[in-house]
Design a protein around this motif. Sequence first.
Motif, mmCIF file in Angstrom:
data_model
loop_
_atom_site.group_PDB
_atom_site.id
_atom_site.type_symbol
_atom_site.label_atom_id
_atom_site.label_comp_id
_atom_site.label_asym_id
_atom_site.label_seq_id
_atom_site.Cartn_x
_atom_site.Cartn_y
_atom_site.Cartn_z
ATOM 1 N N LEU A 207 0.819 -1.200 0.000
ATOM 2 C CA LEU A 207 0.000 0.000 0.000
ATOM 3 C C LEU A 207 0.855 1.253 0.000
ATOM 4 O O LEU A 207 1.844 1.353 0.729
ATOM 5 C CB LEU A 207 -0.913 0.017 1.231
ATOM 6 C CG LEU A 207 -1.942 -1.106 1.343
ATOM 7 C CD1 LEU A 207 -2.619 -1.059 2.701
ATOM 8 C CD2 LEU A 207 -2.972 -0.999 0.216
ATOM 9 N N ALA A 208 0.446 2.231 -0.806
ATOM 10 C CA ALA A 208 1.066 3.550 -0.766
ATOM 11 C C ALA A 208 0.664 4.234 0.540
ATOM 12 O O ALA A 208 -0.275 3.810 1.214
ATOM 13 C CB ALA A 208 0.611 4.366 -1.975
ATOM 14 N N PRO A 209 1.348 5.305 0.919
ATOM 15 C CA PRO A 209 1.040 5.933 2.201
ATOM 16 C C PRO A 209 -0.167 6.861 2.194
ATOM 17 O O PRO A 209 -0.710 7.189 3.240
ATOM 18 C CB PRO A 209 2.312 6.738 2.494
ATOM 19 C CG PRO A 209 2.860 7.071 1.151
ATOM 20 C CD PRO A 209 2.559 5.877 0.293
ATOM 21 N N GLY A 210 -0.616 7.296 1.005
ATOM 22 C CA GLY A 210 -1.506 8.440 0.912
ATOM 23 C C GLY A 210 -2.900 8.264 1.469
ATOM 24 O O GLY A 210 -3.382 7.166 1.737
ATOM 25 N N LEU A 211 -3.571 9.391 1.564
ATOM 26 C CA LEU A 211 -4.904 9.441 2.148
ATOM 27 C C LEU A 211 -5.956 8.829 1.236
ATOM 28 O O LEU A 211 -6.867 8.140 1.697
ATOM 29 C CB LEU A 211 -5.248 10.909 2.433
ATOM 30 C CG LEU A 211 -6.431 11.206 3.341
ATOM 31 C CD1 LEU A 211 -6.244 10.595 4.718
ATOM 32 C CD2 LEU A 211 -6.615 12.727 3.460
ATOM 33 N N LEU A 212 -5.860 9.041 -0.060
ATOM 34 C CA LEU A 212 -6.904 8.579 -0.967
ATOM 35 C C LEU A 212 -6.785 7.114 -1.316
ATOM 36 O O LEU A 212 -7.803 6.421 -1.456
ATOM 37 C CB LEU A 212 -6.887 9.409 -2.254
ATOM 38 C CG LEU A 212 -7.271 10.876 -2.117
ATOM 39 C CD1 LEU A 212 -7.265 11.545 -3.480
ATOM 40 C CD2 LEU A 212 -8.633 11.044 -1.449
ATOM 41 N N VAL A 213 -5.561 6.604 -1.487
ATOM 42 C CA VAL A 213 -5.411 5.237 -2.004
ATOM 43 C C VAL A 213 -4.598 4.330 -1.095
ATOM 44 O O VAL A 213 -4.329 3.185 -1.462
ATOM 45 C CB VAL A 213 -4.764 5.250 -3.402
ATOM 46 C CG1 VAL A 213 -5.650 5.971 -4.402
ATOM 47 C CG2 VAL A 213 -3.374 5.880 -3.361
ATOM 48 N N GLY A 214 -4.203 4.808 0.078
ATOM 49 C CA GLY A 214 -3.272 4.003 0.852
ATOM 50 C C GLY A 214 -3.493 3.980 2.340
ATOM 51 O O GLY A 214 -4.618 4.104 2.843
ATOM 52 N N GLN A 215 -2.394 3.874 3.062
ATOM 53 C CA GLN A 215 -2.401 3.575 4.482
ATOM 54 C C GLN A 215 -3.075 4.657 5.323
ATOM 55 O O GLN A 215 -3.823 4.346 6.259
ATOM 56 C CB GLN A 215 -0.954 3.373 4.939
ATOM 57 C CG GLN A 215 -0.272 2.181 4.287
ATOM 58 C CD GLN A 215 1.248 2.241 4.387
ATOM 59 O OE1 GLN A 215 1.811 3.306 4.641
ATOM 60 N NE2 GLN A 215 1.909 1.109 4.178
ATOM 61 N N ALA A 216 -2.825 5.931 5.030
ATOM 62 C CA ALA A 216 -3.371 7.004 5.849
ATOM 63 C C ALA A 216 -4.894 7.029 5.803
ATOM 64 O O ALA A 216 -5.564 7.189 6.839
ATOM 65 C CB ALA A 216 -2.801 8.348 5.400
ATOM 66 N N GLY A 217 -5.460 6.885 4.619
ATOM 67 C CA GLY A 217 -6.914 6.906 4.507
ATOM 68 C C GLY A 217 -7.564 5.708 5.171
ATOM 69 O O GLY A 217 -8.626 5.820 5.803
ATOM 70 N N ILE A 218 -6.948 4.532 5.031
ATOM 71 C CA ILE A 218 -7.472 3.335 5.690
ATOM 72 C C ILE A 218 -7.401 3.502 7.204
ATOM 73 O O ILE A 218 -8.342 3.157 7.937
ATOM 74 C CB ILE A 218 -6.699 2.091 5.232
ATOM 75 C CG1 ILE A 218 -6.856 1.885 3.719
ATOM 76 C CG2 ILE A 218 -7.171 0.854 5.984
ATOM 77 C CD1 ILE A 218 -5.937 0.827 3.137
ATOM 78 N N ALA A 219 -6.283 4.065 7.690
ATOM 79 C CA ALA A 219 -6.135 4.284 9.127
ATOM 80 C C ALA A 219 -7.223 5.215 9.655
ATOM 81 O O ALA A 219 -7.803 4.973 10.722
ATOM 82 C CB ALA A 219 -4.752 4.865 9.418
ATOM 83 N N TRP A 220 -7.500 6.276 8.927
ATOM 84 C CA TRP A 220 -8.542 7.218 9.350
ATOM 85 C C TRP A 220 -9.890 6.498 9.431
ATOM 86 O O TRP A 220 -10.631 6.638 10.425
ATOM 87 C CB TRP A 220 -8.593 8.375 8.370
ATOM 88 C CG TRP A 220 -9.426 9.547 8.795
ATOM 89 C CD1 TRP A 220 -10.441 9.568 9.697
ATOM 90 C CD2 TRP A 220 -9.294 10.887 8.319
ATOM 91 N NE1 TRP A 220 -10.972 10.826 9.816
ATOM 92 C CE2 TRP A 220 -10.283 11.659 8.989
ATOM 93 C CE3 TRP A 220 -8.462 11.505 7.404
ATOM 94 C CZ2 TRP A 220 -10.445 13.030 8.748
ATOM 95 C CZ3 TRP A 220 -8.628 12.858 7.178
ATOM 96 C CH2 TRP A 220 -9.601 13.614 7.833
ATOM 97 N N ALA A 221 -10.237 5.729 8.400
ATOM 98 C CA ALA A 221 -11.514 5.014 8.407
ATOM 99 C C ALA A 221 -11.583 4.013 9.558
ATOM 100 O O ALA A 221 -12.634 3.850 10.195
ATOM 101 C CB ALA A 221 -11.717 4.310 7.070
ATOM 102 N N LEU A 222 -10.485 3.330 9.843
ATOM 103 C CA LEU A 222 -10.474 2.364 10.951
ATOM 104 C C LEU A 222 -10.624 3.070 12.292
ATOM 105 O O LEU A 222 -11.356 2.590 13.174
ATOM 106 C CB LEU A 222 -9.178 1.553 10.918
ATOM 107 C CG LEU A 222 -9.034 0.543 9.774
ATOM 108 C CD1 LEU A 222 -7.680 -0.145 9.839
ATOM 109 C CD2 LEU A 222 -10.162 -0.484 9.814
#
Length: 852
Positions: free
Chosen positions: A557-572
């Motif tokens: 996973l890329a780190p970014g908010l839209l396609v990666g880790q940051a966005g998934i972390a926010w949703a979790l």
Amino acid sequence: MNLVHSDPEFYAPLSRSTRRGTEYAPAGVPAGWQRQDEGVWTYWYPEHKLGGVTDGWKVHVSARIGRAQHVLDTAAAVFTAHGVAFKHLSCSTFFILTHHKHAARSQAGKFCAAYPPDADTAAAVMAELSEALRGEEGPYVLTDRRFGDSQVVHYRYGAYTARGRLRPEGFQEWLVRDGSGQDVLDVRGVRFQVPEGIVDPFAPDEEPAAARGGAPEFDGVRFEKVLRHSNGGGAYRGTEVGTGREVFIKEARGHNGLVSTTSCSQDRLRNEHEVLVRLHELDPGLAPEPVRYFRRLENEFLVTEFVTGTSLRSWWVAHNPVIWAVATEADYRAYYDRAWRVLDQLAALLDRVHAAGYAFVDLSPDNVLVGDDDTIRLIDFETAAPLGAPLATPIGTPGFFPADPRRFVDDPVRYDEYGLSSIALALIAPLNTTADLNPGVLAHLRAQLDPRGLVPERVWALATRFREPVAAPAPAEVAADPRAHLAALRDGIVAGLSSADHRDGVVPLGPQSYATNALGLAHGLAGVVHALGVAGAPAPGLVDRLVAGATEQVDELAPGLLVGQAGIAWALADSGRVAEAEALLARADEHPLLDRSATLGLGRAGVGLAHLALHRHTGDPRHLDRALEQADRIPRGAELSALVGPDDTTGLFHGRAGIALLDYYLARVTGSTDRFDAGLALLHAELERALPVEGGLLFPVSTRDHRVMPYLSTGSAGFGLVASRYLATERDERLAAAMPGLVAGMGSEFTHYGGLAAGMAGLVLFLRDHGARHADAAACERAERLAQRLFLFAVPHPTGTYVPGEHALRLSGDLAFGSAGVLVVLSHLLDGAADPFLTLDGLVGAPAAAPV
């Protein structure tokens, strides 16, 4: 294209297609060889598989589709005799779609691929293949060189095993080793290329470079300019050398551009030449005058007169007031007078085609050219068919061709009638592909976009001739009680996103989920989880799936908010899975790809904002510190241009406005005026690029892409979402002066998409958010009125309600383009749901939108 073949309703990978046609399997594969099916390919391995070889000279074998099984049997015998692993397309459906006229040009022709362990084996294999397949013809593989004089044996240097390098956008770019053993980009373009330090051993005398200093010239025609390329061939502007006449040149690539087992680009070009010759004899001027037809190598070329004009599609974009920010009744009346004259001319041209004994068949706005005086010409007669006989291979353009292509096969004139009707609809508003999914949207189209009855009745009758404009709920019912019906739409979307009746138990997503990953916030499962949470309908089962998927794929996973880790972390974190969110965000925090992007969507700003989201949940000051660290590592001078989107993109997702959003929240949390001023400077810099267009203030996409946009991802809505927050905190004259223009930029009556990133839902979100924050009653009223436009995109389904996704060809549950994005906006509008998308007003105590 492949994603819409496999399922009539949702986007799905080609490998899931149940319509496979003829299955391919090589005869006589030795005992002990292993078979593996993956995607569109069937692999065959000897016991040692690739023998540890990771890169080398790949051998590709092309074929005509009618000879595919014979070529496979012959090639497989050579491969297995040498113990060389190979793969082939699994069935005729996959063959057609990888050689389709709209397929990727770099893939076409690769029917079989083999992986020799060394150059000597590759040479021996290719020599035997060339002899065994002598006389066979097949498409030229653009990435390769042909071996010797063979028409079907090709080769290129590439990676045998998939090695990728992740990009901030979330997809992999493939790697190969160069002559020094270093991984470099494996360029798979449309010409033969080798990595630095690699020498082609099969062509010791390098082919001479193309002659420079003049345009190519063949058969008395000089090629002056490329107009377009497709997998089926190219189109060029040229000059007839003997006369100096300007001509149009159309190319058909040999044995390519398939649309069926019996129709390739050469077949259609020959048909077009025959039709044009006949029409020129019967009715000169009806169609482009044919000048000559010739063949060079296996490609064929049709030369005709050069017809000037713009496509009807471009004409609509330039002249239809429905997409203008401000338009008067006089503007509409003048436009529809012109549109009817165009339709009247087009009907007359079709009558002449029919009188000459032909049906045009593939009638679309791209095949109609409009001159400066609004006179029109038909072009592109490749699918024209004689009357009086059933049509063997009906093909056409989505939105302008019946969804069931066999519907009118016994009467080809009906295809022209359907196309004319569809063009009439597109001239009102191009809702064609959505109307194919649900004709009921047309009732809302007329009620909402034409309440004063400005669309002439004859145009409306023509536009709806083949699509029944009956909607449930009816437009009058929605207008009488919009809140109740918008709530029902919201609930229908919740049902669809929550349904376990989909394949794999998860709502299908859009095309980008297959290009990147199926987990991210914008295009994947995290967006669905987020939307259901905002709507107050959490789905614990989907959250568990998201945790499991992110854990399994974290390194991909890329780190970014839209396609990666940051966005998934926010949703979790919003779903109560804070520990898993913190672990995932820690990975994003140190990701090397952050050095390549500073944006909210893909880079440091998004990771910083996700840390603030975690800070809100945990109160842990370490998250605030990390958010500040990410912001501090974003350059604020000229260096920033290289770290936003391509060609200095504008907007919330990929431009300076998104970085300013992080600065805003950091300033509010820390009380730092310097941080506030830094964000304000970014907004001022972006505002310098805004353009006043038709009464509104819009933004160009980038320095290269000059289209001006009102949308949330790129455009006025996204910029306004950030600017509105700054203005609510401190008066700034430049932003205050710009805000009326930003709001006016939301004046368009129609958007092609209904979704959040680049559609109607994003406009509603900004208007409602800004109106509530600044007590702007007009903006709030506009938001409520535009929310009813969402019925233009609502498609009922047995599992719930959906909206079309990207390209509007199928339904999608994703957040950026599909149903999840509409859901968060409806929840914000109807229920006052706080922070529906990329905001953290609850962290800083900013006012939220009140319910309608």
